[in-house]
Design an enzyme around this catalytic site. Structure first.
Site, PDB file in Angstrom:
ATOM      1  N   LYS A 150      25.118 -31.065 -82.591  1.00  0.00           N
ATOM      2  CA  LYS A 150      25.508 -29.934 -83.437  1.00  0.00           C
ATOM      3  C   LYS A 150      27.016 -29.695 -83.403  1.00  0.00           C
ATOM      4  O   LYS A 150      27.601 -29.216 -84.371  1.00  0.00           O
ATOM      5  CB  LYS A 150      24.777 -28.658 -82.975  1.00  0.00           C
ATOM      6  CG  LYS A 150      23.269 -28.766 -83.120  1.00  0.00           C
ATOM      7  CD  LYS A 150      22.564 -27.541 -82.605  1.00  0.00           C
ATOM      8  CE  LYS A 150      22.534 -27.434 -81.096  1.00  0.00           C
ATOM      9  NZ  LYS A 150      21.795 -28.488 -80.375  1.00  0.00           N
ATOM     10  N   GLN A 199      20.812 -25.591 -77.872  1.00  0.00           N
ATOM     11  CA  GLN A 199      19.455 -26.150 -77.681  1.00  0.00           C
ATOM     12  C   GLN A 199      18.838 -26.490 -79.045  1.00  0.00           C
ATOM     13  O   GLN A 199      19.569 -26.794 -79.975  1.00  0.00           O
ATOM     14  CB  GLN A 199      18.571 -25.215 -76.858  1.00  0.00           C
ATOM     15  CG  GLN A 199      18.986 -25.091 -75.394  1.00  0.00           C
ATOM     16  CD  GLN A 199      20.043 -24.043 -75.153  1.00  0.00           C
ATOM     17  OE1 GLN A 199      19.979 -22.951 -75.705  1.00  0.00           O
ATOM     18  NE2 GLN A 199      21.026 -24.349 -74.346  1.00  0.00           N
ATOM     19  N   ARG A 237      18.513 -38.434 -70.055  1.00  0.00           N
ATOM     20  CA  ARG A 237      17.577 -37.846 -71.018  1.00  0.00           C
ATOM     21  C   ARG A 237      16.403 -38.792 -71.254  1.00  0.00           C
ATOM     22  O   ARG A 237      16.570 -40.007 -71.221  1.00  0.00           O
ATOM     23  CB  ARG A 237      18.275 -37.586 -72.353  1.00  0.00           C
ATOM     24  CG  ARG A 237      19.379 -36.553 -72.234  1.00  0.00           C
ATOM     25  CD  ARG A 237      20.073 -36.288 -73.571  1.00  0.00           C
ATOM     26  NE  ARG A 237      21.183 -35.371 -73.381  1.00  0.00           N
ATOM     27  CZ  ARG A 237      22.379 -35.484 -73.955  1.00  0.00           C
ATOM     28  NH1 ARG A 237      22.624 -36.474 -74.797  1.00  0.00           N
ATOM     29  NH2 ARG A 237      23.325 -34.613 -73.708  1.00  0.00           N
TER      30      ARG A 237
END
Ligand code: IMP
Length: 438
Positions: free
Chosen positions: A16, A223, A304
């Site tokens: 983002k 998030q 991740r």
């Protein structure tokens, strides 16, 4: 000029920060509306890499006022360290504004988060241990400390004197942790107030005045939708509302003041921490995504979990955020894979299942995949759709069909200019409430 929300459509880490950076030229205010220093934005500017957790990424643009809205939980230690880092690197941090209604992450919140996770071990949520959950819990229980309280040491001492004994008792009795001293805490917190006094303001008026003047305000979510407290995979979620609606409560804008919602997603999926992830890959493709995509947490450094793009929750994410257009990041990472898979839905116990699913069903969900031929070309230099390998274009078309809204931006590398702008794809207008005819 519009108010634009930038929202993650997956489990966070969708990129983002790059979206915000791309829009920055036209923007006067960038407002974070939820989360805290659990987030991490990596912005690459030429040779420079900036990692920000709390300060909105707009700070790197001198014409932008970066705002930390009332919906954010603020660890002042992190904020002051980040502002000092920016100053040292020649970035003006005096423009940063923090809502006086934003709640403070106190040291006991961090201690409680860590102690809970440590006690639960493998059964924990895999939080970032930044105190996010305990700080939001205190906010809801109305026993929180707000940024404005830091400016009044006398009132602050009175509030902390009421709150601290209970927090210390929990730390001692449930977790055998040492207590926090009232005097030390008040002294440190008052020091934060002194250091941040020029930055703590009423940010709702700041945002409303900018909108009134017709300026472009960017509302930046942290998030992602699947980590949303209400609409995510509860309890494996964060303690705030990353969805676009969170921008209303967390920045003080009305729903009808939002003109567009840009949903951001990666060309594949990642998740950090615990919780169901039906398309996770524990094979060499997963390793390809992890290594080529550098999928390590900005905040915790954790590896991740990586997997194929999961479109089962995509329509739902588009709907609950009223997404008007989509940015797809990291398409370049898929180069070199012989076949690319896309999860188009799930079956549970042999039957097709629609998102959202209760947790036990989601844990048993079997992904249904569509397979696409891959491509080998490096996409880093591609700037136009027609220069993409045909197979990459087909994959994007399939994603767009599943989302039901146009993909207008495609990122093929970390640099600002490594972006394909898909002209001619008109963003659907953010949905307005239907008027009922009488
Ligand atoms: P918390 O927000 O630290 O309480 O963590 C709750 C869950 O959200 C954990 O699974 C975290 O790994 C995840 N999480 C929190 N912030 C981020 C983020 O910025 N990106 C990805 N996952 C996050």
């Amino acid at each position: 000029m519009p108010a634009t929300v930038v929202v993650g459509l997956q489990w966070g880490d969708e990129g983002k920060g790059k979206t915000t950076d791309l829009l920055a030229e036209s923007v006067s205010l960038v407002v974070r509306y939820q989360g805290g220093d659990n987030a991490g934005h990596t912005i690459v500017l030429g040779d420079e890499v900036f990692k920000l957790h709390l300060v909105p990424s707009g700070v790197l643009h001198p014409h932008i006022t970066p705002v930390i809205g009332n919906g954010v939980v603020v660890n002042p230690r992190t904020l002051l360290a980040e502002m000092a880092m920016l100053r040292e690197r020649g970035v003006d941090a005096t423009r940063v504004r923090v809502s006086r209604n934003a709640h403070v992450i106190m040291p006991y919140h961090v201690a409680l988060d860590g102690a809970t996770e440590a006690r639960l071990s493998n059964d924990g949520l895999g939080t970032t241990r930044r105190g996010i959950g305990p700080a939001y819990a205190d906010r809801a229980a109305r026993v929180g400390i707000r940024m404005g309280d830091l400016l009044d040491p006398v009132g602050l001492r009175q509030r902390l004197a009421r709150i601290l004994p209970e927090r210390n008792a929990v730390l001692a009795e449930a977790y055998a942790q040492p207590p926090f001293e009232l005097d030390e805490l008040v002294a440190e917190a008052a020091g934060w107030g002194t250091a941040l006094a020029d930055h703590i303001v009423d940010t709702t008026n700041l945002v409303q005045d900018a909108l009134e003047r017709g300026e472009h305000v960017l509302l930046e979510g942290a998030q992602g939708t699947m980590l949303d407290l209400d609409h995510g995979t509860y309890p494996y979620v964060t303690s705030s509302n990353p969805i676009a609606g969170g921008a209303c409560t967390g920045a003080g804008v009305g729903p009808l003041q939002i003109d567009q919602v840009i949903g951001v997603m990666k060309a594949y999926a990642t998740r950090v921490g615990s919780g169901p992830f039906p398309t996770q890959l524990d094979d060499e493709t997963g390793t390809h995504l992890l290594q080529k995509g550098k999928e390590f947490g900005t905040t915790t450094g954790r590896q991740r979990r990586c997997g194929w793009f999961d479109a089962a929750p995509l329509r739902h994410a588009v709907a609950v955020n009223s997404v008007s257009s989509i940015m797809v990041n990291k398409l370049d990472i898929l180069s070199g894979l012989p076949e690319i898979r896309l999860c188009t839905g799930y079956t549970v116990d042999g039957r097709a299942a629609r998102w959202p699913l209760p947790l036990p069903e989601l844990e048993r969900a079997e992904p249904v995949y569509a397979a696409f031929p891959g491509w080998h070309e490096d996409l880093g230099g591609v700037r136009r759709m027609e220069d993409l390998p045909v197979t990459a274009g087909r994959y994007l078309d399939a994603l767009e069909d599943l989302a039901g809204v146009p993909i207008t931006l495609v990122s093929v590398g970390p640099e600002r200019n490594q972006t394909i702008v898909r002209t001619g794809r008109v963003a659907a207008r953010a949905r307005r409430p239907a008027t009922t005819g009488v």
